[in-house]
Structure formats: structure tokens, C-alpha cells
Design an enzyme around this catalytic site. Structure first.
Site, PDB file in Angstrom:
ATOM      1  CB  SER A 168      -1.010  -0.111   1.307  1.00 28.54           C
ATOM      2  OG  SER A 168      -1.999   0.779   1.112  1.00 28.54           O
ATOM      3  CG  ASP A 223      -5.499  -3.459  -3.954  1.00 33.42           C
ATOM      4  OD1 ASP A 223      -6.390  -2.781  -3.509  1.00 33.42           O
ATOM      5  OD2 ASP A 223      -4.373  -3.942  -3.539  1.00 33.42           O
ATOM      6  CG  HIS A 280      -5.145  -2.687  -0.362  1.00 31.99           C
ATOM      7  ND1 HIS A 280      -4.295  -2.303  -1.244  1.00 31.99           N
ATOM      8  CD2 HIS A 280      -4.994  -1.970   0.898  1.00 31.99           C
ATOM      9  CE1 HIS A 280      -3.447  -1.571  -0.697  1.00 31.99           C
ATOM     10  NE2 HIS A 280      -3.737  -1.340   0.568  1.00 31.99           N
TER      11      HIS A 280
END
Length: 291
Positions: A168, A223, A280
Site C-alpha cells: 500500500s 484491489d 487490498h
């Protein structure tokens, strides 16, 4: 004869218009799994304030391969610089690695809600390049310290491979940091998981061809984070993308990963479907859940 020519040109046009897809080797798959676990370990709070020389451990079986390697901390940092940059620098004698792992955001929903789309010039990295203001500013605020720590580790272990990794936001920081320090003569491989776009097309093109290491940009199904910031704001993704096509909570196999080439290529994560937040959090296992 005419139909054969038509078929040839149609096939050639299709090849040019479509992204090139390839599967990954077992060795690369194993690396994807290992560095996903290094990225997961950065979410464990105790790993961000750990004494040098102690072993890296994770709750919830988040990093068994890292624990098996008896990897130890060289340096850890928490809430440092702009954007509260957090993570650790590790020594892995089993695999002969020096690993800099950046933690991602604690709250994906809050991160998305507060995401800004401003681009700033980063001509010291590459001419004509513009990077995400938040990511580049965060890296700049800790760059001097981490550059010195990496340099010290390389001096002590000159035959070890240097890898930057993160999930991320952590993947974005690893990407920017890798691009910056390669320019200082370091050989650095970067493994990013579910990372957002980090800059404009010029920066994406630079990341695609930059020497001194390889960028492995890994995404998962739909995602939401790799689709941000939107391309409409001047952002692009580098090539290639390694797209995990198996679903959330489904064990990932080598055959579930497709290498897709082409800047801003379609057919992987970049598809016109509804984005997903749970996707994610699944990269070779639950990532970002260690406390």
C-alpha cells in the site's frame, strides 16, 4: 492470399494493442511470497521499535519465512518525518539480504479519504518527472537517515542483495526510495504490493527502464488502491505489473500470477470493474493485519 494478409495484419494489430502476458517462474514466486511477508512484518507494532540485533517476529503467522530465516533488525523507525514513515531495516543472513520494509497505512478507508492528487517536480530523480507530493515528501523527510543506514549495511555486507519492499503506502515509499537511491549508485530491487500510482507518465517510463535493480509491482484482482490516484489527474503506472488473479482468501499459486507488460496496461488490476477494499488486504496471505 488476400485473406492470409488480412489475418496477418489483424494478428499484428492485436499483439500491439494488447498487453503482453507471461507467467512467473517458481523462483520469482518464492521471492514474491518472502517479500510480502517482510512487508507484512512492518505492520507489527513491536517491529517498529525493536532493538538492533533482535529477531523479527510476527503475530498471526504473518511472516513464517522471515522468522525461519532468523532475520534480525539493523534499525527500526516509527512515525518518523513527514507522513509518519514507519518500518525497519533488516539483515537476513540465510538469504543474504538487506531489506528495507515500509509499513502501509493503518486504515485504508481513511487513507483513501485523505489522499491528495498533487504532483511535484522530482527532477533530481529524473528529468521531466513529477511524483505524488505526499509520497515524495515523506521519503525526503527520512532519506538522509535511511540512506546512511543502508550504506552502513552494504559496507558491512557488500555481497548481500538490497531489497526495498512495502504494501500500500509502504509500496509507494519503497518505489520512490528505490528510484532515488539507485541514482546514488546502489543496486536495489523493489517489491511493492498493492501500491498506488506514484507519479506522472515520465516517472512511470523512468521506473520501467531504470538500471541498478528491478521493480516488481504486484497487484491483486480488483484491489482499489493501485487504481489511485486516478489517471485523469496525470498519474501512470510503470511496467510490468504482476497481477494475482485468484480471489481474496484463496491461496495463491504460481499459475495465479500473470506478468502484464505495458505502461498503464489494461487487463490486470486496471479493468472497468468495481474496485474492492478486501482485495487490498490479501497478498500471499493476509497483509496489514499484524498488530
Amino acid at each position: 492470399m488476400r485473406s492470409s494478409l488480412v489475418l496477418f495484419f489483424v494478428s499484428a494489430w492485436t499483439a500491439l494493442a494488447s498487453p503482453i502476458r507471461r507467467e512467473v517462474s517458481q523462483d520469482l514466486f518464492n521471492q514474491f511470497n518472502l517479500f510480502a511477508q517482510y512487508s507484512a512484518a512492518a505492520y507489527c507494532g513491536k517491529n517498529n521499535d525493536a532493538p538492533a540485533g533482535t529477531n523479527i517476529t510476527c503475530t498471526g503467522n504473518a511472516c513464517p519465512e522471515v522468522e525461519k530465516a532468523d532475520a534480525t533488525f539493523l534499525y527500526s523507525f516509527e512515525d518518523s518525518g513527514v507522513g509518519d514513515v514507519t518500518g525497519f531495516l533488516a539483515l537476513d543472513n540465510t538469504n543474504k539480504l538487506i531489506v528495507l520494509s515500509f509499513r502501509g497505512s493503518r486504515s485504508i478507508e481513511n487513507w483513501i479519504g485523505n489522499l491528495n492528487f498533487d504532483l511535484k517536480e522530482i527532477n533530481d530523480i529524473c528529468s521531466g518527472c513529477r511524483g505524488h507530493d505526499g509520497f515524495t515528501s515523506s521519503w525526503r523527510s527520512v532519506a538522509d537517515t535511511l540512506r546512511q543506514k543502508v550504506e552502513d549495511a552494504v559496507r558491512e555486507h557488500p555481497d548481500y542483495r538490497v531489497v526495498f519492499t512495502g504494501h500500500s503506502l509502504g509500496g509507494a515509499l519503497a518505489t520512490v526510495a528505490g528510484a532515488d537511491l539507485r541514482g546514488n549508485g546502489y543496486d536495489i530491487d523493489v517489491f511493492s504490493y498493492g501500491a498506488p500510482r506514484v507519479g506522472n507518465r515520465a516517472f512511470a517510463e523512468f521506473l520501467t527502464v531504470q538500471t541498478g535493480g528491478t521493480l516488481y509491482r504486484i497487484t491483486h484482482t480488483n484491489d482499489i488502491v493501485p487504481r489511485l490516484p486516478p489517471r485523469e489527474f496525470g498519474y501512470s503506472h510503470s511496467s510490468p505489473e504482476y497481477w494475482i488473479k485468484s480471489g481474496t482468501l484463496v491461496p495463491v499459486t504460481r499459475n495465479d500470477i500473470v506478468k502484464i507488460e505495458g505502461i498503464d496496461a489494461t487487463g490486470g488490476n486496471n479493468q472497468p470493474n468495481i474496485p474492492d477494499i478486501p482485495a487490498h488486504l490479501w497478498y500471499f496471505g493476509l497483509i496489514g493485519t499484524c498488530l
